[in-house]
Structures are given as structure tokens and as C-alpha cells.
Design a protein around this motif. Sequence first.
Motif, PDB file in Angstrom:
ATOM      1  N   VAL A   1     -30.240  59.207   3.377  1.00  0.00           N
ATOM      2  CA  VAL A   1     -29.785  58.888   4.902  1.00  0.00           C
ATOM      3  C   VAL A   1     -28.869  57.490   5.578  1.00  0.00           C
ATOM      4  CG1 VAL A   1     -29.625  59.471   7.582  1.00  0.00           C
ATOM      5  CG2 VAL A   1     -31.398  60.329   5.830  1.00  0.00           C
ATOM      6  N   ASP A   2     -29.368  56.630   4.805  1.00  0.00           N
ATOM      7  CA  ASP A   2     -29.283  55.758   4.703  1.00  0.00           C
ATOM      8  C   ASP A   2     -28.488  54.817   3.872  1.00  0.00           C
ATOM      9  OD1 ASP A   2     -30.983  55.389   6.890  1.00  0.00           O
ATOM     10  OD2 ASP A   2     -32.622  54.415   6.385  1.00  0.00           O
ATOM     11  N   SER A   3     -28.093  55.443   2.856  1.00  0.00           N
ATOM     12  CA  SER A   3     -26.850  54.965   1.841  1.00  0.00           C
ATOM     13  C   SER A   3     -25.903  56.372   1.757  1.00  0.00           C
ATOM     14  CB  SER A   3     -27.272  54.223   0.945  1.00  0.00           C
ATOM     15  OG  SER A   3     -26.955  53.346   0.103  1.00  0.00           O
ATOM     16  N   GLN A   4     -24.911  56.589   1.826  1.00  0.00           N
ATOM     17  CA  GLN A   4     -24.505  57.892   2.083  1.00  0.00           C
ATOM     18  C   GLN A   4     -22.672  57.721   1.968  1.00  0.00           C
ATOM     19  OE1 GLN A   4     -24.639  61.248   4.247  1.00  0.00           O
ATOM     20  NE2 GLN A   4     -26.460  60.091   5.391  1.00  0.00           N
ATOM     21  N   SER A   5     -21.873  57.805   1.567  1.00  0.00           N
ATOM     22  CA  SER A   5     -20.558  57.527   1.348  1.00  0.00           C
ATOM     23  C   SER A   5     -19.660  59.054   1.221  1.00  0.00           C
ATOM     24  CB  SER A   5     -20.109  56.849   0.086  1.00  0.00           C
ATOM     25  OG  SER A   5     -18.755  56.302  -0.071  1.00  0.00           O
ATOM     26  N   ASP A   6     -18.021  58.745   1.107  1.00  0.00           N
ATOM     27  CA  ASP A   6     -17.183  59.771   0.231  1.00  0.00           C
ATOM     28  C   ASP A   6     -16.776  58.991  -0.656  1.00  0.00           C
ATOM     29  OD1 ASP A   6     -15.803  57.906   1.525  1.00  0.00           O
ATOM     30  OD2 ASP A   6     -15.245  59.286   3.775  1.00  0.00           O
ATOM     31  N   ASP A   7     -16.878  58.481  -1.381  1.00  0.00           N
ATOM     32  CA  ASP A   7     -15.632  57.712  -1.790  1.00  0.00           C
ATOM     33  C   ASP A   7     -16.962  58.386  -3.681  1.00  0.00           C
ATOM     34  OD1 ASP A   7     -14.912  56.337  -4.042  1.00  0.00           O
ATOM     35  OD2 ASP A   7     -15.823  54.315  -3.311  1.00  0.00           O
ATOM     36  N   PRO A   8     -16.656  59.356  -4.376  1.00  0.00           N
ATOM     37  CA  PRO A   8     -16.875  59.293  -6.039  1.00  0.00           C
ATOM     38  C   PRO A   8     -16.914  58.480  -6.638  1.00  0.00           C
ATOM     39  CG  PRO A   8     -15.328  61.093  -5.196  1.00  0.00           C
ATOM     40  CD  PRO A   8     -16.112  59.898  -3.729  1.00  0.00           C
ATOM     41  N   SER A   9     -16.677  57.494  -6.799  1.00  0.00           N
ATOM     42  CA  SER A   9     -17.105  56.340  -7.325  1.00  0.00           C
ATOM     43  C   SER A   9     -18.640  55.299  -7.042  1.00  0.00           C
ATOM     44  CB  SER A   9     -15.246  54.598  -7.483  1.00  0.00           C
ATOM     45  OG  SER A   9     -16.125  54.364  -6.528  1.00  0.00           O
ATOM     46  N   LEU A  10     -19.087  55.518  -5.724  1.00  0.00           N
ATOM     47  CA  LEU A  10     -20.254  54.873  -5.430  1.00  0.00           C
ATOM     48  C   LEU A  10     -20.934  56.194  -5.938  1.00  0.00           C
ATOM     49  CD1 LEU A  10     -19.266  52.920  -2.286  1.00  0.00           C
ATOM     50  CD2 LEU A  10     -19.553  52.263  -4.289  1.00  0.00           C
ATOM     51  N   ALA A  11     -21.247  56.239  -6.420  1.00  0.00           N
ATOM     52  CA  ALA A  11     -21.987  57.269  -7.311  1.00  0.00           C
ATOM     53  C   ALA A  11     -23.801  57.393  -6.724  1.00  0.00           C
ATOM     54  CB  ALA A  11     -22.389  57.134  -9.239  1.00  0.00           C
ATOM     55  N   HIS A  12     -24.260  56.732  -6.165  1.00  0.00           N
ATOM     56  CA  HIS A  12     -25.207  56.840  -5.573  1.00  0.00           C
ATOM     57  C   HIS A  12     -25.310  57.479  -4.177  1.00  0.00           C
ATOM     58  CE1 HIS A  12     -28.893  55.570  -8.659  1.00  0.00           C
ATOM     59  NE2 HIS A  12     -27.514  55.216  -9.031  1.00  0.00           N
ATOM     60  N   PRO A  13     -24.463  56.858  -3.233  1.00  0.00           N
ATOM     61  CA  PRO A  13     -24.307  57.022  -1.970  1.00  0.00           C
ATOM     62  C   PRO A  13     -23.778  58.155  -1.715  1.00  0.00           C
ATOM     63  CG  PRO A  13     -23.953  54.885  -2.666  1.00  0.00           C
ATOM     64  CD  PRO A  13     -24.076  55.156  -3.209  1.00  0.00           C
ATOM     65  N   TYR A  14     -22.560  58.533  -2.474  1.00  0.00           N
ATOM     66  CA  TYR A  14     -21.733  59.595  -3.060  1.00  0.00           C
ATOM     67  C   TYR A  14     -22.637  61.104  -3.536  1.00  0.00           C
ATOM     68  CZ  TYR A  14     -18.193  62.974  -3.530  1.00  0.00           C
ATOM     69  OH  TYR A  14     -17.431  63.917  -3.231  1.00  0.00           O
ATOM     70  N   ALA A  15     -23.582  61.427  -3.886  1.00  0.00           N
ATOM     71  CA  ALA A  15     -24.791  61.735  -4.822  1.00  0.00           C
ATOM     72  C   ALA A  15     -25.621  61.787  -2.945  1.00  0.00           C
ATOM     73  CB  ALA A  15     -25.171  61.531  -5.395  1.00  0.00           C
ATOM     74  N   ASN A  16     -26.058  60.917  -2.594  1.00  0.00           N
ATOM     75  CA  ASN A  16     -27.241  61.497  -1.471  1.00  0.00           C
ATOM     76  C   ASN A  16     -26.503  61.861  -0.514  1.00  0.00           C
ATOM     77  OD1 ASN A  16     -28.865  59.261  -2.943  1.00  0.00           O
ATOM     78  ND2 ASN A  16     -28.514  57.512  -1.662  1.00  0.00           N
TER      79      ASN A  16
END
Length: 339
Positions: A273-288
Motif C-alpha cells: 500500500v505504501d509503495s505503489q506506482s503507475d510506472d511499469p519501469s518501477l517493477a516493485h511499486p508497479y507490481a504492488n
Amino acid sequence: MRLLISALLFSATAALAQSPASVRGMEGALLKGDGVAATTYAAAARGEQLGEKDRSYVTCVEGRLGRPVSTDQGLPPFTARVLNAYQLYWQQSLLNPPARAGYEMALASRLAELLGQADRDFSGLEDQLRSRLASDGFYSLMGVTPPLRELMLWRTQSARSFQVALPEQDYESRVVMLDDFASLGWAGWATCGNRSTGGWATESTLYAVMPRYPGGVGSNAFLAVLLTHETQHFADKNRFQKLQPWELEYRAKLAELWAADDATAADRLGSFVDSQSDDPSLAHPYANARVLTGLAGLLRASPLGVGRSALREAARTLLARDTAARGGPRPAAEAGSPR
């Protein structure tokens, strides 16, 4: 040792579930490489009533981003200068992401100077650095953990094999357990040791950063966050071709939730929840973000508020659907057979 970017995971030593949103936001921004946003969150946290732990954490992060970099850890001189060069690069890159490429070039120049050579190519520099650091008594991991160049340093390691149960199959994994660290990498440095890489996978071996698992090999965190997560990577890389880093992470995070007990699942979901992104290049936040969206859609509720059995089944179902979408067989349980 070559770094497989897609196989790295961030592991926490302390959950922030009870911390203010500003502190959680600070950490999430750091893990996305955004020190500017992190400083904004830290400033907001300063105006709140913080517990001693959160106050110390904010103070440490502000020091990481705001004070001159200095490495004084009783390290051999060459190793200390190399680590100092990386920490300066991390600080500059976090505080000014648009100029990151220039800071990377400056890092290459500093490393070349330390090695006494003219070549600024990282592949050659890292090979030579690895050898020199080994002569100082250190194993090392370099490469890139998106979005920054990486440097992990440790003194001891040992290996053993584990039989690992995955949602769709069992797999035997060889694990090299690493300890006595001088550097836990850029995430560990930026978050003052609160979050860092917990392990990674090569084509044949898993590597475990043992300081991230205080309970040792018998803990559920080690089983779920390291063994299951990384073995899922190992299985997927042998089963599927050309998975994107975020796709590997999406599948592995579902597998770890399937294997996690209540405490581990709550900690991991909180970190997602605390580490999310809509950028696929940021693998972990995007997967989160993808994991949380998928679970919420399937459960028709927040995954943070459901029982353990429902969360486990939802994670297994999403993984099975992803496998089927890639042309893999549907597991028996997904087809209606008892598991």
C-alpha cells in the motif's frame, strides 16, 4: 555475480502500519527514488505528534538527504572510498532525479579514478571493483536496482538447499545466505536500514540477505518473503520466456501472500500500500499496485480487511489466471479439483 534486476525484492525490518501517513509516504517516495517527495513528507511529519521511533526515522532520513555524505565504518580505505562514491551518487540522484544520468556519469568517473584507469564503462568498472573489493574481504553486488545503480557489500556467506512449496508446483532451491553487511544497497542507505533488498535470484541460485530475517531460516518471513518469492522467480524464468520485471514481481508477490501467515501477510500488504506506482519501469511499486487492484477486484473488499484463508485463495487464483493467460496449464484446483 551478475545482478538480475527483476529478481530483487524490498524487505522491511519494521512495519510502518501504525505510523502516520506522512512517515509511510516518506518511505514510499524513497523506494521509488523520489527524494524530493520524501523531504516534503518528512517536513509534514515534523508538524505531527510522532512517537520516538518515527521521530528518529524522520531525523535519520533528513540527515541522509540533507547532510554531506561521510563513510566512517572502520572499512579498509579503498572499500570506504568506493562506498562513499556510491552514497554521494545516491544522495544526488534522489534529490534531483532529472539529473540522474549526469550523476551516474560522475560516479563512473570517480570509480575509474579510484581504480586508476580511463575506462568509464560500468561493465568493466564493476568487474574490476568486484576483484578489488574481494581483496579487502568483501563479496559485492552491483548493477541496477531500479531506479538507481546498486552496491551491496557483505563479508560472509554459506549455502544450503530447500524444498519449496509454490502455489502451482514444488521446487528445490539452492540458497546462499549472506551476512555481516557493510552496505545494504541504496534502499537500505536511503531508509536508514528500515527497508532494503531482501534477496535476489540468478538462473540457478537464490541469495538471501539474512539481516532482513531476524527470525532466521525457520521464520515465516524467510519462508514467504524470501524462499517462496524468489523460488517463484526461479520457476517462472525457467517456465516462461521474456517476462517483464514487473510481471515477475507481480507473480512472486502473489506467491508470497499465498505462503504468508497472518503477521507476514499484514506486513507485506502494508508495504504494498505504501509503495505503489503507475510506472511499469518501477517493477516493485508497479507490481504492488497491480496485486492490490487484482485482490480488491476478486475479493470485492480491501485485501487488508479479509481473513487469511480468503486472501490465500485469492492470491492463488490470480496467479493461476496469470499462468493461464500466458498459455500455461490451469492448476487442478482452478479447474475445480480438490487441492
